[in-house]
Structure formats: C-alpha cells, structure tokens
Scaffold this active site. Structure first.
Site, mmCIF file in Angstrom:
data_model
loop_
_atom_site.group_PDB
_atom_site.id
_atom_site.type_symbol
_atom_site.label_atom_id
_atom_site.label_comp_id
_atom_site.label_asym_id
_atom_site.label_seq_id
_atom_site.Cartn_x
_atom_site.Cartn_y
_atom_site.Cartn_z
ATOM 1 N N GLY A 170 12.046 66.191 39.916
ATOM 2 C CA GLY A 170 12.102 66.550 41.327
ATOM 3 C C GLY A 170 10.751 66.956 41.873
ATOM 4 O O GLY A 170 10.374 66.560 42.987
ATOM 5 N N HIS A 223 15.875 77.307 50.212
ATOM 6 C CA HIS A 223 16.075 76.436 51.373
ATOM 7 C C HIS A 223 17.525 75.997 51.386
ATOM 8 O O HIS A 223 18.233 76.070 50.379
ATOM 9 C CB HIS A 223 15.127 75.233 51.361
ATOM 10 C CG HIS A 223 15.294 74.327 50.177
ATOM 11 N ND1 HIS A 223 16.153 73.250 50.168
ATOM 12 C CD2 HIS A 223 14.710 74.340 48.949
ATOM 13 C CE1 HIS A 223 16.078 72.637 49.002
ATOM 14 N NE2 HIS A 223 15.227 73.279 48.241
ATOM 15 N N ARG A 262 22.362 51.690 52.569
ATOM 16 C CA ARG A 262 22.932 52.950 52.075
ATOM 17 C C ARG A 262 24.284 53.127 52.754
ATOM 18 O O ARG A 262 24.382 53.641 53.852
ATOM 19 C CB ARG A 262 21.994 54.103 52.422
ATOM 20 C CG ARG A 262 22.428 55.450 51.853
ATOM 21 C CD ARG A 262 21.578 56.560 52.410
ATOM 22 N NE ARG A 262 21.878 56.815 53.810
ATOM 23 C CZ ARG A 262 21.109 57.533 54.621
ATOM 24 N NH1 ARG A 262 19.978 58.012 54.198
ATOM 25 N NH2 ARG A 262 21.471 57.740 55.879
ATOM 26 N N ARG A 270 12.516 54.165 59.543
ATOM 27 C CA ARG A 270 13.642 54.854 58.911
ATOM 28 C C ARG A 270 14.909 54.016 59.026
ATOM 29 O O ARG A 270 15.301 53.604 60.125
ATOM 30 C CB ARG A 270 13.840 56.227 59.559
ATOM 31 C CG ARG A 270 12.606 57.125 59.500
ATOM 32 C CD ARG A 270 12.647 58.058 58.351
ATOM 33 N NE ARG A 270 13.652 59.072 58.520
ATOM 34 C CZ ARG A 270 13.471 60.213 59.183
ATOM 35 N NH1 ARG A 270 12.316 60.463 59.760
ATOM 36 N NH2 ARG A 270 14.442 61.104 59.262
ATOM 37 N N ASP A 297 16.695 68.268 39.600
ATOM 38 C CA ASP A 297 16.120 68.767 40.854
ATOM 39 C C ASP A 297 14.690 69.218 40.625
ATOM 40 O O ASP A 297 14.039 68.792 39.655
ATOM 41 C CB ASP A 297 16.992 69.864 41.453
ATOM 42 C CG ASP A 297 17.017 71.160 40.637
ATOM 43 O OD1 ASP A 297 16.358 71.218 39.580
ATOM 44 O OD2 ASP A 297 17.699 72.119 41.066
ATOM 45 N N ASN A 322 18.974 60.690 45.829
ATOM 46 C CA ASN A 322 18.217 59.435 45.834
ATOM 47 C C ASN A 322 19.209 58.297 45.624
ATOM 48 O O ASN A 322 19.491 57.884 44.504
ATOM 49 C CB ASN A 322 17.145 59.454 44.743
ATOM 50 C CG ASN A 322 16.151 58.317 44.884
ATOM 51 O OD1 ASN A 322 16.534 57.155 45.011
ATOM 52 N ND2 ASN A 322 14.869 58.641 44.886
ATOM 53 N N ALA A 337 25.822 62.521 57.828
ATOM 54 C CA ALA A 337 26.852 62.428 58.867
ATOM 55 C C ALA A 337 27.872 61.404 58.405
ATOM 56 O O ALA A 337 27.538 60.245 58.190
ATOM 57 C CB ALA A 337 26.227 61.999 60.185
ATOM 58 N N LYS A 382 16.389 74.257 60.934
ATOM 59 C CA LYS A 382 16.491 73.258 59.874
ATOM 60 C C LYS A 382 16.154 73.872 58.520
ATOM 61 O O LYS A 382 15.143 74.562 58.354
ATOM 62 C CB LYS A 382 15.525 72.112 60.174
ATOM 63 C CG LYS A 382 15.657 70.903 59.263
ATOM 64 C CD LYS A 382 16.810 70.027 59.657
ATOM 65 C CE LYS A 382 16.737 68.691 58.937
ATOM 66 N NZ LYS A 382 17.908 67.846 59.255
#
Length: 622
Positions: free
Chosen positions: A187, A13, A535, A466, A156, A322, A436, A38
């Site tokens: 992970g 992925h 964050r 979210r 991971d 995380n 972003a 995606k």
C-alpha cells in the site's frame, strides 16, 4: 440474549461507525458524509449518532464499543521506527509525539467523552474494546461473506505493525496465519507513486489506477520502469512479500512519501505537480507500478491458497479497492470465488471491529447464506422521507414534478437520458463505502461518446481521463462484458465483449493522451476504458429494485441495459447524504435533472442559484 456492538474507526482518515446485533449489520456510515469534509479523520460523532438512531439502541443498551486498532502498538511502532532511523527524521518525530501523547495514548478517555456527546449519559458507556487493525480488516471481509470457509487477504498501507495479512476464516473463527510488517508495504509503495505522479495520498490512488491504461503496453518505457522498480525500490518474493529499499522512501521518519531527488535520478524526471499536464512518461510509470502491484497481489493470493487450502478468498484493506488487480485475480483461477468488502479501506475497519467482537469475543455463531452476502447491497446509511425532500425543496423554492407512479418516473428519466440528459439520482439508504451504487449517483447514457468528458469537466470538475462505471442489469451482464461473476460493489474490472469493440487505429498508443481519450472504443464508449476494460456494477433486483427498474426502463427505451454511473458529488466533496446536499450539488453543476424519491427537478425550471460561496476553493483536490 442478543449482543449489540458498535464499531468505530477514527483519527487517521475515513472515520466511520457501524452497528451490529448478533453479527447482523444494521447500519454503517462514514463521518465525512455528515460533516461534508472529505476523508474526515475526526471522531465519528455524527455517524455514531446515526447508527444509534437507526438501530433504536441507546448507548446503555450496547454490550461493547470496539475501536478498530490498538493505539499503544502504533505508538510502539513510531518509537521503534524513529530509534532505528535516528537521527534522521527527528523533526518529524518531534512534531508527531505531542499529538500521540495528547490524543492517541489517552484514547480510551477521549472515546468515552465523545460517545457521551453522541449518545447521552457517559455513565452508560458500555465495555470498550480494541482490536488489531488487520484483524478488523479481515473480519470485515470474512464475516459478511457468503462462505463457510475462506482464505482472507488484507493489504493496505500500515496498521500497528502489519501491512498485509493472510488468515483462515471458518465458521465463526478467524485465525491469522502470516503478516508482512512495516516499513515494507504494498500500500505504501503504491501511495508513493500516487504522490510522485501528482495525486493526493490516501485519496488519489484510484486516479493512479485510472491513469495506468494510458501507458503504452509492452513499450520499452514501461518495461524499463518496471525493471527499475524491481531492481531498486521493491524486491518481490515468491510468497508476495516485498522488501522496500528505504534509501528511496521518506514515509518512515519524514513528512513525504519519497526521497524526490533519488526518484528523479532513478526515473529521469521530477515529481509531477498537482494539476500540471500529464505526459506519456507519467502514464507509462503509472502502468508500470500497476503491473508490479498486480504481480504482488497475485503472489500473495497464491500464498493464501497454499497456506489455507481454501477454495474461496475474501479481500479487504485499501489495496483491495484496486479493482484492476481484483479482476486479474478473479481471472487467474487461483480461487474458485472471491468476495470483496465494499468499504475495504479504513472506514470498513469500523464494521470489522464490531463483527470481530461479536464473533471472536462474544462467541456469536455465524450463519452464512451460500451465494448471498450479509451487506444488504451495502445500502446501510441514512434514508430520507418525502417530507424531508419537500422541506429541502421549500427552502430553495424549488420547482418539481411529483409522480404517483414510480414506473412512469423511471420511464421519463430513461427517456431524458436517452436524449443526452444527465440525471442526479437520489433514492433510499445511502451507500456504505467509497462507491455510488445507485442511491447517490449521477447517471448518463453509456452510448454517448461525449458523456465521459462532459461528466468529468462540466459536472464533476475533474480530470478528463477519469473513467466511469457501467451499472448493468445482472441478467444482461454477459451481453456487454466478459465476466462470470457478479460485481455488486463496483470492485471488479471486466473486459467489454469483443463484438462491441472498435479496432484501435495504427500507432494509437504513441498518440497524445487527449487523442487516445477522444477515440470511440466501443458502442458503450463512456464506460469503456483505453484497454477495453470497465469497472462494472452488476445491479440486482432483490437488493435495489428502484435502481434496477430505472435501468430496465432505459433498456426498454434504447435496447441497452446499462447506464454510466459516477458518484453524486463534485471533485473533493464527499458523496451527498441529504436532500439538501443533493439539491445544492445539482444546482452548482451542469446536471440537467434531479430525481429524489418520487420527485423530478428540471434545471431550467429552477429559480436562480446564488453561487457566491467559495465551494470550489473549499473542496480541495482529491
């Protein structure tokens, strides 16, 4: 003579490509940004072509192409795992083996064919190298860091066999010291809970992290869930290694993460369906696994400090995304400083593979700059000209205002946001990694108590819980957040300062999720999470002067030197890449304004948009 190396990650992925010259990062991008799929796992043909264009190198100019893991070792794990668990999972093995035999075992030939398609003459294909998965992660973390010497922790799901590693980086050398091996994986443990709580594995883990603060801290429910995890699912050792009880998991040989009936008996409720209503027990279980994960990461970090004696730490691997655990690690004081690779997941393996080859294989010397990393702010993707923007506008007969003074454009955009407007912001080179960082972003006023819900429900078309990130001027960070470090890549959590908080009402944690969400927790509510955390992204003038100037204009307008920032896309869509992508996303949503380069587009002035395409169905749940 300089060494030019192309790194590739693919076939799982987040396929990506990155190109370096003498260890200097020239370009990097994920394939999904070009194909608009995606987490696109296919060969990154378009990303490779971009990297070659951006660098000015032809395929024949490269000294090596490096793949980010070793497929034969992965196939060995597949065979040994199925043998160990036989006859359980034979159907899964029968389904997987033909794909491995056709694609993975003949990967060398496949890569050369695909390179020829992306870069020209197959006879010009350079030396092809393979590096181990966790070496790729470790290299992506250490080599661009500002440290001469550092411990390196990678965590991971799984690479070939390793699921976590501790290394020592010093100068140009990188030495692996310790590994945790499959099927025992932090992970995969976290991804199992992602799946059980109704989110998509390898995509929805950040949703699980965002849901965790909705749990009731210190409650008997959370404590019971943590106890059940430790006693039944994961035995945690003092060095941070974990032993996962495979009676509860199905990822080793099956087609799902968990044995649902066993989990239902353990936790008292069935797996949550995607998009179904979130209940308090879901939030409490999310908090429990987040707490357990943080404990494991801190123990792994302490072991890394013990093994290496280094004062600084570099982090990569999917678990390094995380940011809550990262924030706890920073505050723990185990290390003096930490540095995180912005593309910490599998996409970053492409960059790590290129850097590992440059420094470990070709012996390119490394010259770190104290206090400054080598990622160029992570603005490593394609950039588009004024002509590109004008061509996209012409195709849609778009109406715009062109500015000759960028300062005036920033002042006008800041004024529009101060009045409640939502602005799509498209500038310069596209970001590398999943965040972003101010070049492909949707922005709003952090003071607006309705902004979080508006952005989630009417623009991103996603769950209302979210959270959004504050992009804050680096010079003003301590006015808003309790943190002593920079966070340019949005990978650290910090607490909102006590002076800005509103006290929680009695019985707050026992209230329904929607009521918790509606309570105004600070004077910057759209970026303040339930536990008063955020964050954050610290914006530095030297790495992104245009974004810094916009936020400074907002500060002059409002007195607040920060904005609410979310990625420029809708749910299930990759972050926009081109002006065409940006205009299309702008028109499909309830964004009020779009700024591309020196051009301002107002939604009300645009021609009618044909929304007959089934894009909401095309973009699956993320």
């Amino acid at each position: 003579m300089s060494k030019k190396v192309l790194g590739i990650s693919a076939f799982y992925h987040d396929s990506a490509a990155a190109i370096t010259e003498d260890g200097r990062v020239i370009a990097a991008a994920q394939e999904e940004r070009f194909t608009r799929k995606k987490h696109d796992p296919g060969f990154p043909s378009k990303a490779v072509a971009f990297c070659l264009r951006q660098s000015g190198f032809a395929l024949k100019d490269l000294d090596a192409v490096v793949f980010y893991d070793k497929p034969l070792l992965k196939f060995e794990r597949l065979l040994e795992t199925y043998y160990a668990f036989a006859p359980r999972g034979f159907a899964s093995f029968a389904a997987a083996a033909p794909v491995w035999l056709k694609e993975k075992l003949f990967l060398r030939r496949l890569i050369k064919e695909k390179l020829a398609e992306a870069g020209g003459d197959p006879a010009a294909a350079p030396k092809l190298l393979f590096t181990s998965h966790h070496l790729s992660h470790a290299a992506s973390a250490f080599y661009p860091s500002p440290f001469e010497k550092a411990a390196v922790l990678t965590v991971d799901g799984v690479g070939e066999w390793a699921t976590a590693s501790i290394s020592l980086g010093e100068g140009s050398s990188l030495k692996m010291l310790k590994e945790l091996k499959f099927p025992h994986s932090v992970g995969l443990l976290y991804s199992a809970f992602t799946y059980y709580l109704g989110f998509k594995v390898n995509s929805g883990e950040y949703k699980l992290m965002g849901l965790a603060p909705y749990g009731a801290p210190g409650s008997e429910s959370v404590k019971d869930f943590e106890r059940l995890i430790r006693e039944n699912l994961a035995s945690i050792k003092e060095d941070g290694s974990v032993f996962l009880n495979q009676d509860y998991f199905d990822y080793a040989t099956g087609l799902k993460m968990t044995r649902d009936s066993a989990w239902e008996r353990l936790f008292g409720f069935p797996p949550r369906g995607a998009e179904s209503e979130l209940e308090q027990r879901h939030c409490d279980l999310a908090m429990a696994i987040q707490n357990v994960t943080e404990e494991i990461v801190l123990k792994m970090a302490a072991e890394a400090r013990h093994l290496t004696g280094a004062e600084n730490l570099c982090l990569a691997g999917g678990v390094a995304l995380n940011c809550v655990a990262n924030g706890k690690l920073l505050r723990s004081g185990i290390f003096k400083e930490i540095w995180l690779q912005p593309a910490a997941g599998d996409a970053g393996g492409a960059l790590g593979a290129a850097l590992a080859a440059a420094h470990c294989y070709f012996g390119v010397p490394r010259r770190p700059e104290p206090g400054r990393d080598a990622m160029a702010g992570s603005y490593l993707g394609p950039e588009f000209s004024k002509l590109d923007i004008l061509n996209a506008a012409a195709r849609h007969k778009a109406v715009y205002t062109r500015y000759d003074d960028f300062g005036r454009l920033c002042a006008d955009a800041a004024g529009l946001m101060a009045k409640g407007g939502v602005v799509g912001w498209f500038q310069g080179r596209m970001e590398w990694g999943p965040r972003a960082l101010g070049n492909r972003a949707i922005l709003g006023d952090s003071r607006d108590s309705e902004m979080q819900k508006r952005l989630n429900l009417r623009i991103k078309y996603r769950e209302g819980f979210r959270p959004f990130a504050p992009s804050v001027l680096w010079e003003r960070t301590k006015d808003y957040f309790d943190i002593d470090a920079s966070s340019p890549y949005m990978l650290l959590i910090a607490d909102v300062t006590a002076a800005r908080r509103n006290p929680l009402p009695d019985g707050y944690h026992s209230r329904p999720l929607k009521e918790k969400l509606d309570f105004v927790r600070s004077d910057i509510p759209s970026v303040t999470h339930l536990d008063y955390s955020a964050r954050l992204q610290t914006v530095h003038r030297e790495t992104n002067p245009r974004y810094w100037e916009l936020i400074e204009a907002f500060r002059k307008e409002t007195g607040y030197g920060l904005l609410a920032n979310t990625s420029f896309n809708v749910r299930g869509e990759p972050i926009v890449c081109t002006p065409e992508d940006a205009y299309r996303c702008f028109m499909r949503t309830e964004m009020d304004y779009l700024v591309m380069g020196d051009f301002l587009f107002e939604k009300k002035a645009q021609p009618a948009w044909d929304d007959s395409s089934k894009w909401k169905e095309e973009y699956t749940l993320d």
